[in-house]
Design a protein around this motif. Structure first.
Motif, PDB file in Angstrom:
ATOM      1  N   GLY A 166       0.796  -1.221   0.000  1.00  0.00           N
ATOM      2  CA  GLY A 166       0.000   0.000   0.000  1.00  0.00           C
ATOM      3  C   GLY A 166       0.828   1.270   0.000  1.00  0.00           C
ATOM      4  O   GLY A 166       0.359   2.319  -0.452  1.00  0.00           O
ATOM      5  N   VAL A 167       2.066   1.203   0.479  1.00  0.00           N
ATOM      6  CA  VAL A 167       2.916   2.406   0.496  1.00  0.00           C
ATOM      7  C   VAL A 167       3.188   2.904  -0.917  1.00  0.00           C
ATOM      8  O   VAL A 167       3.473   4.085  -1.113  1.00  0.00           O
ATOM      9  CB  VAL A 167       4.244   2.141   1.231  1.00  0.00           C
ATOM     10  N   THR A 168       3.087   2.023  -1.905  1.00  0.00           N
ATOM     11  CA  THR A 168       3.379   2.425  -3.285  1.00  0.00           C
ATOM     12  C   THR A 168       2.277   3.287  -3.880  1.00  0.00           C
ATOM     13  O   THR A 168       2.494   3.928  -4.911  1.00  0.00           O
ATOM     14  CB  THR A 168       3.589   1.188  -4.177  1.00  0.00           C
ATOM     15  N   VAL A 169       1.093   3.291  -3.250  1.00  0.00           N
ATOM     16  CA  VAL A 169      -0.006   4.124  -3.749  1.00  0.00           C
ATOM     17  C   VAL A 169      -0.405   5.185  -2.718  1.00  0.00           C
ATOM     18  O   VAL A 169      -1.497   5.748  -2.780  1.00  0.00           O
ATOM     19  CB  VAL A 169      -1.231   3.264  -4.139  1.00  0.00           C
ATOM     20  N   GLY A 170       0.484   5.445  -1.760  1.00  0.00           N
ATOM     21  CA  GLY A 170       0.254   6.519  -0.801  1.00  0.00           C
ATOM     22  C   GLY A 170      -0.438   6.112   0.481  1.00  0.00           C
ATOM     23  O   GLY A 170      -0.853   6.971   1.264  1.00  0.00           O
ATOM     24  N   MET A 171      -0.539   4.824   0.730  1.00  0.00           N
ATOM     25  CA  MET A 171      -1.153   4.349   1.973  1.00  0.00           C
ATOM     26  C   MET A 171      -0.178   4.604   3.119  1.00  0.00           C
ATOM     27  O   MET A 171       0.969   4.181   3.069  1.00  0.00           O
ATOM     28  CB  MET A 171      -1.438   2.843   1.844  1.00  0.00           C
ATOM     29  N   ASN A 172      -0.637   5.312   4.150  1.00  0.00           N
ATOM     30  CA  ASN A 172       0.289   5.638   5.247  1.00  0.00           C
ATOM     31  C   ASN A 172      -0.274   5.340   6.632  1.00  0.00           C
ATOM     32  O   ASN A 172       0.302   5.756   7.634  1.00  0.00           O
ATOM     33  CB  ASN A 172       0.696   7.116   5.172  1.00  0.00           C
ATOM     34  N   SER A 173      -1.404   4.622   6.693  1.00  0.00           N
ATOM     35  CA  SER A 173      -2.002   4.339   7.994  1.00  0.00           C
ATOM     36  C   SER A 173      -1.803   2.895   8.448  1.00  0.00           C
ATOM     37  O   SER A 173      -2.084   2.564   9.597  1.00  0.00           O
ATOM     38  CB  SER A 173      -3.510   4.645   7.965  1.00  0.00           C
ATOM     39  N   ASP A 174      -1.302   2.025   7.545  1.00  0.00           N
ATOM     40  CA  ASP A 174      -1.049   0.641   7.938  1.00  0.00           C
ATOM     41  C   ASP A 174       0.363   0.532   8.509  1.00  0.00           C
ATOM     42  O   ASP A 174       1.083   1.530   8.616  1.00  0.00           O
ATOM     43  CB  ASP A 174      -1.227  -0.297   6.744  1.00  0.00           C
ATOM     44  N   LEU A 175       0.758  -0.673   8.887  1.00  0.00           N
ATOM     45  CA  LEU A 175       2.056  -0.861   9.535  1.00  0.00           C
ATOM     46  C   LEU A 175       3.205  -0.415   8.643  1.00  0.00           C
ATOM     47  O   LEU A 175       4.118   0.289   9.095  1.00  0.00           O
ATOM     48  CB  LEU A 175       2.225  -2.333   9.934  1.00  0.00           C
ATOM     49  N   ALA A 176       3.174  -0.815   7.374  1.00  0.00           N
ATOM     50  CA  ALA A 176       4.260  -0.429   6.466  1.00  0.00           C
ATOM     51  C   ALA A 176       4.290   1.080   6.255  1.00  0.00           C
ATOM     52  O   ALA A 176       5.365   1.694   6.227  1.00  0.00           O
ATOM     53  CB  ALA A 176       4.107  -1.151   5.126  1.00  0.00           C
ATOM     54  N   GLY A 177       3.121   1.693   6.120  1.00  0.00           N
ATOM     55  CA  GLY A 177       3.059   3.139   5.906  1.00  0.00           C
ATOM     56  C   GLY A 177       3.540   3.920   7.114  1.00  0.00           C
ATOM     57  O   GLY A 177       4.286   4.897   6.982  1.00  0.00           O
ATOM     58  N   VAL A 178       3.102   3.499   8.306  1.00  0.00           N
ATOM     59  CA  VAL A 178       3.547   4.164   9.541  1.00  0.00           C
ATOM     60  C   VAL A 178       5.053   4.021   9.697  1.00  0.00           C
ATOM     61  O   VAL A 178       5.756   4.978  10.051  1.00  0.00           O
ATOM     62  CB  VAL A 178       2.815   3.576  10.759  1.00  0.00           C
ATOM     63  N   THR A 179       5.564   2.824   9.426  1.00  0.00           N
ATOM     64  CA  THR A 179       7.010   2.580   9.543  1.00  0.00           C
ATOM     65  C   THR A 179       7.786   3.455   8.571  1.00  0.00           C
ATOM     66  O   THR A 179       8.825   4.022   8.929  1.00  0.00           O
ATOM     67  CB  THR A 179       7.322   1.099   9.271  1.00  0.00           C
ATOM     68  N   GLN A 180       7.284   3.577   7.355  1.00  0.00           N
ATOM     69  CA  GLN A 180       7.952   4.414   6.350  1.00  0.00           C
ATOM     70  C   GLN A 180       7.975   5.869   6.787  1.00  0.00           C
ATOM     71  O   GLN A 180       9.001   6.551   6.639  1.00  0.00           O
ATOM     72  CB  GLN A 180       7.219   4.268   5.013  1.00  0.00           C
ATOM     73  N   ASP A 181       6.874   6.360   7.335  1.00  0.00           N
ATOM     74  CA  ASP A 181       6.824   7.748   7.797  1.00  0.00           C
ATOM     75  C   ASP A 181       7.789   7.979   8.961  1.00  0.00           C
ATOM     76  O   ASP A 181       8.488   9.005   9.009  1.00  0.00           O
ATOM     77  CB  ASP A 181       5.399   8.111   8.224  1.00  0.00           C
ATOM     78  N   LEU A 182       7.811   7.048   9.899  1.00  0.00           N
ATOM     79  CA  LEU A 182       8.721   7.180  11.041  1.00  0.00           C
ATOM     80  C   LEU A 182      10.173   7.164  10.580  1.00  0.00           C
ATOM     81  O   LEU A 182      11.006   7.936  11.079  1.00  0.00           O
ATOM     82  CB  LEU A 182       8.478   6.042  12.032  1.00  0.00           C
ATOM     83  N   ASN A 183      10.469   6.311   9.618  1.00  0.00           N
ATOM     84  CA  ASN A 183      11.826   6.244   9.087  1.00  0.00           C
ATOM     85  C   ASN A 183      12.203   7.533   8.375  1.00  0.00           C
ATOM     86  O   ASN A 183      13.334   8.029   8.505  1.00  0.00           O
ATOM     87  CB  ASN A 183      11.946   5.054   8.131  1.00  0.00           C
TER      88      ASN A 183
END
Length: 221
Positions: A166-183
């Protein structure tokens, strides 16, 4: 030569946010499985109906779902449909992509399970006065779901892991998206993604163990 200094305390402080993201991940995976199961049953019925058009469309769905990358399917839901004026949110696109994929794999699992059920059971049900639909719903489908239960569990695990796309289409509320934002804010790549990997592992192991327990309770006879 620079040395990387681990800062686990900073990463662990963000654990509540990551767990919230994990809850979103599980929710999307469960919903995609529910939709996928319904679609898979419909696809299975279409492929076994004897209707060439319905069977061909169902077979095409299964072939595309099983032989193209899940990332491609999510992209088509998010960017491809946009070309026709249908713009889905990242959550909706992710859900549609995973459900499409789940339906294809589960339909093939169900078709294999159906082949393991003797035709004599359907004929016996019909001889007792059941309609074709009643025979399928009451006699065939419970056995089909029992045979396909563990493969369905594997698909649930796969659905959980697919949510990370989901991060590839702008999803930022799931585990991968949250982790990417924190990183992105801290550049503590190893720490955050290591913790995320552990969370994914624990979720999938919990699903697997729960499925084995359910299977033992339901099918121990």
């Amino acid at each position: 030569m620079s040395t990387y200094h681990f800062r686990w305390q900073q990463a662990l402080a963000a654990l509540p946010q990551m767990l919230d993201g994990a809850a979103v991940t599980v929710g999307i995976a469960l919903l995609s499985m529910a939709v996928g199961l319904v679609l898979a049953v419909a696809l299975t019925l279409a492929r076994t109906s004897g209707n060439r058009l319905a069977g061909g469309l169902a077979a095409g769905w299964v072939e595309v779902a099983r032989n193209t990358p899940a990332l491609f399917q999510i992209y088509m839901a998010h960017f491809g449909l946009g070309a026709f004026g249908l713009h889905l949110t990242p959550v909706a696109a992710l859900l549609c992509g995973i459900a499409f994929n789940n339906a294809g794999y589960l339909a093939e699992n169900f078709r294999g399970a159906l082949k393991a059920i003797p035709d004599t059971q359907t004929r016996a049900a019909r001889s007792l006065g059941m309609s074709s639909f009643q025979a399928f719903r009451l006699i065939v489908m419970p056995q089909m779901l029992r045979i396909a239960f563990l493969p369905t569990t594997n698909q649930m695990v796969w659905a959980i892991l697919m949510t990370s796309l989901g991060v590839t289409v702008g999803m930022n509320s799931d585990l991968a998206g949250v982790t990417q934002d924190l990183n992105a804010r801290s550049f503590r790549t190893f720490e955050f993604f290591a913790i995320a990997a552990v969370i994914y592992y624990l979720i999938t192991k919990a699903v697997t163990l729960a499925a084995r327990l359910v299977a033992w309770r339901l099918f121990k006879s």
